[in-house]
Design a protein around this motif. Structure first.
Motif, PDB file in Angstrom:
ATOM      1  N   PRO A 126      58.819 -18.212  35.337  1.00  0.00           N
ATOM      2  CA  PRO A 126      57.959 -18.553  36.474  1.00  0.00           C
ATOM      3  C   PRO A 126      56.844 -19.525  36.089  1.00  0.00           C
ATOM      4  N   ALA A 127      56.262 -19.354  34.912  1.00  0.00           N
ATOM      5  CA  ALA A 127      55.118 -20.190  34.553  1.00  0.00           C
ATOM      6  C   ALA A 127      55.513 -21.657  34.525  1.00  0.00           C
ATOM      7  N   LYS A 145      56.377 -22.879  38.158  1.00  0.00           N
ATOM      8  CA  LYS A 145      55.250 -23.025  39.076  1.00  0.00           C
ATOM      9  C   LYS A 145      54.359 -24.203  38.696  1.00  0.00           C
ATOM     10  N   THR A 198      59.478 -20.793  45.785  1.00  0.00           N
ATOM     11  CA  THR A 198      58.212 -21.151  45.152  1.00  0.00           C
ATOM     12  C   THR A 198      57.612 -20.015  44.339  1.00  0.00           C
ATOM     13  N   GLY A 199      58.364 -18.917  44.185  1.00  0.00           N
ATOM     14  CA  GLY A 199      57.872 -17.842  43.321  1.00  0.00           C
ATOM     15  C   GLY A 199      56.985 -16.835  44.004  1.00  0.00           C
ATOM     16  N   LEU A 200      56.926 -16.863  45.341  1.00  0.00           N
ATOM     17  CA  LEU A 200      56.099 -15.887  46.041  1.00  0.00           C
ATOM     18  C   LEU A 200      56.875 -14.638  46.429  1.00  0.00           C
ATOM     19  N   LEU A 233      42.302 -22.743  38.099  1.00  0.00           N
ATOM     20  CA  LEU A 233      43.353 -21.737  37.904  1.00  0.00           C
ATOM     21  C   LEU A 233      44.577 -22.373  37.247  1.00  0.00           C
ATOM     22  N   ARG A 234      44.785 -23.670  37.540  1.00  0.00           N
ATOM     23  CA  ARG A 234      45.923 -24.373  36.942  1.00  0.00           C
ATOM     24  C   ARG A 234      45.632 -24.812  35.518  1.00  0.00           C
ATOM     25  N   VAL A 255      49.358 -16.225  42.793  1.00  0.00           N
ATOM     26  CA  VAL A 255      50.792 -16.144  42.502  1.00  0.00           C
ATOM     27  C   VAL A 255      51.397 -17.541  42.447  1.00  0.00           C
ATOM     28  N   SER A 256      51.064 -18.384  43.428  1.00  0.00           N
ATOM     29  CA  SER A 256      51.708 -19.706  43.440  1.00  0.00           C
ATOM     30  C   SER A 256      51.182 -20.585  42.307  1.00  0.00           C
ATOM     31  N   SER A 257      49.954 -20.320  41.845  1.00  0.00           N
ATOM     32  CA  SER A 257      49.438 -21.103  40.724  1.00  0.00           C
ATOM     33  C   SER A 257      49.975 -20.602  39.388  1.00  0.00           C
ATOM     34  N   GLY A 258      50.630 -19.446  39.401  1.00  0.00           N
ATOM     35  CA  GLY A 258      51.120 -18.904  38.140  1.00  0.00           C
ATOM     36  C   GLY A 258      49.995 -18.535  37.187  1.00  0.00           C
ATOM     37  N   VAL A 259      48.914 -17.943  37.734  1.00  0.00           N
ATOM     38  CA  VAL A 259      47.806 -17.508  36.872  1.00  0.00           C
ATOM     39  C   VAL A 259      48.329 -16.436  35.924  1.00  0.00           C
ATOM     40  N   VAL A 316      52.137 -25.611  46.391  1.00  0.00           N
ATOM     41  CA  VAL A 316      52.637 -24.792  47.478  1.00  0.00           C
ATOM     42  C   VAL A 316      51.579 -24.633  48.559  1.00  0.00           C
TER      43      VAL A 316
END
Lengths: 528, 290
Positions: free
Chosen positions: B111-112, B115, B90-92, B143-144, A364-368, B120
């Motif tokens: 969000p994309a 983030k 932070t979008g969580l 993942l990034r 979620v925090s990586s915005g996958v 985080v």
């Protein structure tokens, strides 16, 4: 001190109900069911004791010995299932060891299995209600037996605690424990078939059981259960000998527990040696994209997390189970091997986000993107599962000697794999239910999750079945009506329908994920 | 442009109840009046953040601007809403009301994009601990969407900087609590975010590692990055941060530069004064051993 421990245990049980009404209802239903089973056991023992005392003695000894053995051994596999009174939690209170031991022993009976065992043992003694002396002896035996169950189980778990605390040992044992569990059903089916076949020689079976009981009654597990029978037969020496065996075992178990506890109280738990792995594994072999990374992580977990690798350990057993259930290689049931396996494999990722638990926060925090998350989880299952499915399909038609049915079997299997993976990809982004947490035993079902689990799994199952109909029907026609030509239709329809369901399921799941990933995270956080 | 709420210098002493003028938003309801527009220049700009869990209102309208390039401390007692606030920033965790802007990007609208600029370190979540340390950091980088060579290079450097190089091949599940915190920090740093949000980054970390982490963070701020940390340790925040916000009961009690907030007191004394709740030490007479 004993009373305090019992009260603590009861308070802990009571507090569990305050969390949810459903849990209370579940407990009441479970308790009623347990009472019913215990009642039936007791009635059966009494009826049998009235009509055939010798057989009653045999059955009580064998059943009782199994119960004691279960108490001693099962906690070694199902570690952590009931740790409410873990002695480690009393370390800092400075309770004299003798009192601690007595308190823990009595509190051990105060649990659902403890009460059930005690009631069954005492109730079964009434098989000897016609001979008061035998009844008395049986009641004494029952009390000793229950003590043996509780103290013995504490002794084995405490003595082996250093081993059980090692993560790697636990994981190996956990995965190994799947094997007997899966094979229990077929073993009984096989036994039943063996007994059912040929001339039923009740005499021989009965004689064998009686001889077996005669031996078991001398073992620590069976000795206390043989007291009533021995007194009933007037064999006082035998009764005394059995009592001595039982009490000696109890004493040994008590001493072992006492020593092990004394050591455990001054040796804080350690996690054992740290595990290591060379290099980056799948991460250096899969494409360096978010999808590839998720796939590499998923594949790593399949091999390394007992909650996943347990299912892998089960896959090679499926052919064995089907062979036994179908009663041999010639049966048509064996042709279901590949589709059944495919369904299980596809279904296995249907709770993937819940299995991640709060580690999902990284996604979620990586915005996958949802697309990467969904495909990454599905691809390892599709590739590895696809290979297994095709292999099983070929093996099953080869064993059945029906190569003409290969297209049909292959069509249904591939279709089911794609469909159930697609459905899982969709439902796992919407229907979450609590699962065993990372590091917990896979057998440890989370409390109060039964309803959510049932709903999610039923929805997924019905969806897979409904979406599989287009290729399931021609597949069944090809096999049952013996029309191999229809098999080619099955293969085509299975591949096309499966692919469409997979793509649509993944897309729908990805859309849900993109819109609601934070909500998914909050759901798994609430399971913590 | 909304400046951090300045704190008036003379504070009535001995008043445990927070002075309402210190709060940036106190009205007990979502969207209290027309809020000031978010500050596009700030690294983080929170407006009217509001979250309730069942009966409990965890965050009751928080407005906060974290200036770009600042080292920002978020302090507050247990249950003050720090973690909830940071999760929403932070979008969580989706806020019930309010907005969070990251360098001018509305985090909850896009969000994309939001983030991408954030690194985080959440508190109280697990890691994918069946991976080795190196695998976990690599995973976070991939993942990034970073390329393999950059990820490999940065993973090695991060593990060395955090003193985890010799444990790179150990499974994270076998790490100690402090090592776990450090490897989680590495996963937050790998993509060189513009803003770092760290929830309790120094918990369970040994003093040497904590000093190393402080150096890394200070260097990061010096080069133009922004760091937000939450902490219980006032001394640490006073020494390390240039800005601070005091949060309690889901409200911001005071916010600004550390010197503005603490005045001529230590940050700890000022914090206790703002939050209140100090007990007199009259009771517990039996605890005195002499």
């Amino acid at each position: 001190m004993v009373a305090q421990f019992v009260r603590l245990k009861l308070t802990l049980m009571g507090n569990a109900f305050r969390r949810s009404v459903w849990q209370t209802i579940g407990f009441v239903v479970g308790a009623l069911y347990g009472l019913f089973v215990v009642g039936m056991l007791v009635v059966g023992a009494i009826v049998l004791g009235t009509t055939d005392p010798e057989l009653a003695g045999t059955v009580v000894v064998l059943g009782g010995a199994l119960a004691v053995l279960g108490w001693w051994v099962i906690p070694l596999f199902a570690f952590g299932v009931d740790a409410t009174l873990d002695p480690q939690r009393f370390v800092l209170f400075g309770i004299p060891q003798r009192r601690l031991l007595a308190g823990l022993a009595v509190a051990g009976v105060v649990s659902v299995p403890g009460v059930a065992t005690a009631l069954s043992a005492l109730g079964a003694s009434f098989a000897w209600w016609r001979t008061p002396l035998a009844l008395l002896a049986a009641l004494v035996g029952a009390v000793v037996a229950v003590a043996l169950c509780v103290v013995g189980s504490r002794a084995t778990t405490t003595a082996l605690a250093p081993l059980l605390e090692s993560r790697r040992y636990r994981e190996v044992v956990t995965v190994a424990a799947f094997v007997p569990l899966v094979l229990v059903g077929p073993a009984f089916a096989w036994l039943g078939a063996q007994l059912g076949e040929g001339p039923v020689d009740g005499e021989a079976v009965g004689g064998m059981l009686t001889r077996l009981a005669g031996v078991v009654a001398w073992t620590p597990f069976g000795a206390p259960w043989g007291l009533g029978a021995a007194v009933h037969d007037g064999a006082w020496g035998l009764a005394l000998a059995r009592l001595v065996v039982a009490l000696a075992t109890l004493a040994v178990a008590w001493v072992v527990w006492d020593r092990a506890l004394a050591r455990a109280l001054v040796t804080p738990p350690t996690s054992g040696g740290a595990g290591r792995a060379k290099g980056l594994g799948f991460f250096s072999r899969f494409p360096a994209t978010p999808t590839g990374a998720v796939a590499a992580r998923t594949a790593t977990y399949w091999l390394r997390d007992p909650r996943y690798s347990g299912s892998i350990a089960v896959v090679p057993l499926i052919p064995v189970v089907l062979l036994v259930v179908g009663g041999g290689a010639g049966s048509e049931i064996f042709l279901a091997l590949a589709p059944f396996t495919a369904w299980i494999l596809g279904f296995s990722i249907s709770a993937d986000v819940a299995y991640d638990h709060t580690a999902f926060a990284l996604h979620v925090s990586s915005g996958v993107p949802g697309r990467a998350d969904r495909w990454g989880r599905a691809l390892p299952v599709l590739v590895a599962g696809g290979a297994v499915t095709v292999l099983f399909a070929v093996v099953s038609v080869a064993v059945a000697g029906r190569w003409d049915l290969l297209p049909a079997i292959l069509g249904v299997s591939v279709g089911v794999l794609l469909t159930s993976t697609g459905v899982s990809s969709a439902t796992s982004a919407r229907l979450l239910y609590p699962v065993p947490k990372p590091g917990d035993s896979p057998f440890k079902q989370p409390q109060g999750a039964a309803m959510a689990t049932l709903v999610a799994q039923t929805v997924a199952m019905v969806l897979v079945l409904a979406l599989s109909l287009p290729f399931l029907v021609p597949g069944l026609v090809a096999v049952l009506a013996d029309l191999p030509v229809v098999g080619w239709v099955t293969l085509l329809v299975g591949a096309v329908v499966g692919a469409v369901v997979l793509v649509l399921g993944v897309r729908w799941g990805a859309r849900r994920y993109d819109r609601g990933a934070p909500e998914l995270l909050q759901r798994v956080l609430s399971y913590a | 442009m909304v400046d951090p709420v300045p704190v008036p210098a003379p504070v009535p002493s001995g008043a445990p109840a927070p002075d309402p003028t210190l709060r940036s938003a106190t009205a007990p309801g979502p969207q209290p009046g027309p809020p000031a527009p978010p500050n596009p220049a700030a690294a983080l700009s929170l407006r009217g953040l509001w979250k309730r869990f069942g009966q409990k209102i965890a965050v009751a309208g928080i407005d906060l601007d974290v200036p770009a390039g600042s080292f920002y401390g978020l302090v507050g007692p247990n249950g003050a809403g720090k973690t909830t606030t940071l999760s929403m920033a932070t979008g969580l965790l989706r806020p019930d009301a309010g907005t969070a802007h990251v360098h001018g990007t509305d985090l909850w609208a896009d969000p994309a994009a939001g983030k991408r600029q954030l690194g985080v370190l959440p508190d109280g979540v697990r890691l994918f601990d069946r991976l080795t340390g190196a695998q976990l950091v690599t995973y976070a980088g991939l993942l990034r969407g970073m390329d393999r060579d950059t990820v490999a290079e940065r993973t090695a450097e991060l593990l060395a900087a955090l003193d985890l190089a010799k444990d790179a091949t150990t499974f994270v599940v076998d790490y100690s609590a402090g090592m776990t915190k450090k490897i989680a920090l590495a996963t937050a740093l790998i993509h060189a975010p513009r803003t770092l949000v760290l929830d309790e980054p120094f918990e369970a970390v040994d003093p040497v590692s904590a000093a190393n982490i402080r150096d890394i963070l200070a260097g990061y701020v010096a080069s133009g990055g922004t760091v937000v940390v939450s902490s219980h340790v006032m001394d640490l925040v006073q020494r390390m941060c240039d800005h601070v916000a005091v949060v309690a009961g889901g409200h911001v009690l005071a916010a600004g530069t550390v010197d503005e907030v603490r005045g001529d007191q230590s940050l700890e004394d000022r914090f206790v004064e703002l939050v209140g709740g100090r007990q007199s030490t009259e009771g517990l007479a039996w605890l005195r051993s002499s």
